[in-house]
Write a protein that holds these residues in place. Structure first.
Motif, mmCIF file in Angstrom:
data_model
loop_
_atom_site.group_PDB
_atom_site.id
_atom_site.type_symbol
_atom_site.label_atom_id
_atom_site.label_comp_id
_atom_site.label_asym_id
_atom_site.label_seq_id
_atom_site.Cartn_x
_atom_site.Cartn_y
_atom_site.Cartn_z
ATOM 1 N N GLN A 31 -11.030 13.758 -10.332
ATOM 2 C CA GLN A 31 -10.846 13.845 -11.769
ATOM 3 C C GLN A 31 -9.373 13.823 -12.171
ATOM 4 N N LEU A 32 -8.462 14.069 -11.227
ATOM 5 C CA LEU A 32 -7.044 14.019 -11.542
ATOM 6 C C LEU A 32 -6.652 12.593 -11.905
ATOM 7 N N SER A 33 -6.021 12.440 -13.044
ATOM 8 C CA SER A 33 -5.632 11.117 -13.532
ATOM 9 C C SER A 33 -4.403 11.245 -14.414
ATOM 10 N N PRO A 34 -3.461 10.323 -14.308
ATOM 11 C CA PRO A 34 -2.289 10.367 -15.192
ATOM 12 C C PRO A 34 -2.670 10.283 -16.675
ATOM 13 N N ASN A 35 -3.847 9.748 -16.956
ATOM 14 C CA ASN A 35 -4.280 9.569 -18.346
ATOM 15 C C ASN A 35 -5.227 10.666 -18.826
#
Length: 324
Positions: A31-35
């Motif tokens: 689930q980690l995302s820059p967005n």
């Protein structure tokens, strides 16, 4: 026969539960995302950058202090903001652990940034993500690389003093200990050597390098004499010295040049270049800043992906110092 079917059915249920748990863990990791906050808090990056720019302008050392907070957070049950929790009459956290007591700093900077973020995006952004972004910006503001920070972490509702005392390498650590401790976090020896380059900025207290400058042989004599001026044989434990004698507040590859010249400030620093397995990599970094920057970024993202164990109670804290 019926009993056998019941057992078989229960076994199937257990198996499905295990699979779902594994999928849940995988989903949590992915689930980690820059967005992650692109819709819910589009101004986040601007707010954090401005807060760190102000802090570093007031005190360049703060970039190193925030970087250290992030490292000490991630190595204890993952990057969950647990190091930011204050002790209470009924709770003892990580701030009072040996590696953090009287040396971990920068909490007020994260507090100030959190307040600005809350004013813009109420109850949306975790303290753990703010710390991750602030770390990246602090490095970049001091001349280091920038990178895309995966986001979506949650804040732990607890902390582990024992974990901080046992998981964080100390200034007297050997190379074997460093490799082992980083390895337990899923980080390679190369990651460890690149992350150690964080000591190209920042300062440390006399008590942590006194033995090295007076008693160790693999140290440049003039460098030892210079550091002895502010670190006497007795007293002055809290006197500070820069890790990097060349460019104390610039994020560059001079740290590795210092190691090659036997000017590592801590015993654990010089262990990276002391006839061991990391000597060739240290030489490479000392002459190739681009290679160091690339490996440092890769290792930072890898460390930043460390998450709390499955089942850890988490939330988005409204105040980084206490649970909601």
């Amino acid at each position: 026969m019926v009993a056998a079917r019941v057992v078989s059915g229960r076994a199937l249920v257990v198996a499905i539960a295990v699979v779902l748990a594994l999928l849940g863990s995988a989903a949590e990791a992915q689930q980690l995302s820059p967005n992650f906050y692109s819709r819910t808090c589009p101004s986040l990056a601007t707010i954090v950058r401005a807060g760190m720019a102000s802090a570093v302008q007031r005190e360049p050392r703060m970039g190193a202090s925030i970087l250290r907070l992030f490292f000490h957070d991630c190595f204890v049950n993952g990057c969950d903001g647990s190091i930011l929790l204050d002790d209470t009459p009924t709770f003892t956290g990580e701030k009072s652990a040996g590696p953090n007591a009287n040396s971990a700093r920068g909490f007020e900077v994260i507090d100030a940034i959190k307040a600005q973020v809350e004013a813009s995006c109420k109850a949306t952004v975790s303290c753990a993500d703010i710390l991750a972004l602030a770390t990246r910006d602090g490095v970049n503001l001091l001349g280091g690389p920038t990178w895309s920070v995966p986001l979506g972490r949650k804040d732990s509702r607890t902390a582990s003093q024992s974990g901080a005392n046992s998981n964080l390498p100390g200034p007297g650590s050997s190379l074997a200990t460093l490799i082992s401790m980083f390895g337990r976090q899923g980080l390679s020896a190369r990651d460890m050597t690149a992350l150690s380059g964080a000591h190209t900025i920042g300062r440390t207290q006399c008590q942590f390098f006194r033995n090295r400058i007076y008693n160790e042989r693999n140290i440049n004599a003039s460098f030892a004499a210079l550091r002895q001026q502010t670190c006497p044989l007795s007293g002055g434990d809290s006197n500070l010295a820069a890790f990097d004698v060349q460019t104390a507040d610039a994020f560059d590859n001079a740290y590795y040049q210092n190691l090659v010249a036997q000017r590592g400030l801590l015993h654990s620093d010089q262990e990276l270049f002391n006839g061991g397995s990391q000597d060739s990599l240290v030489r490479q970094y000392s002459s190739n800043a681009a290679r160091f920057n690339a490996d440092f970024v890769s290792a930072m993202v890898k460390m930043g992906n460390l998450l709390p164990p499955s089942g850890t109670p988490t939330e988005v804290r409204l105040n980084c110092r206490k649970v909601n």
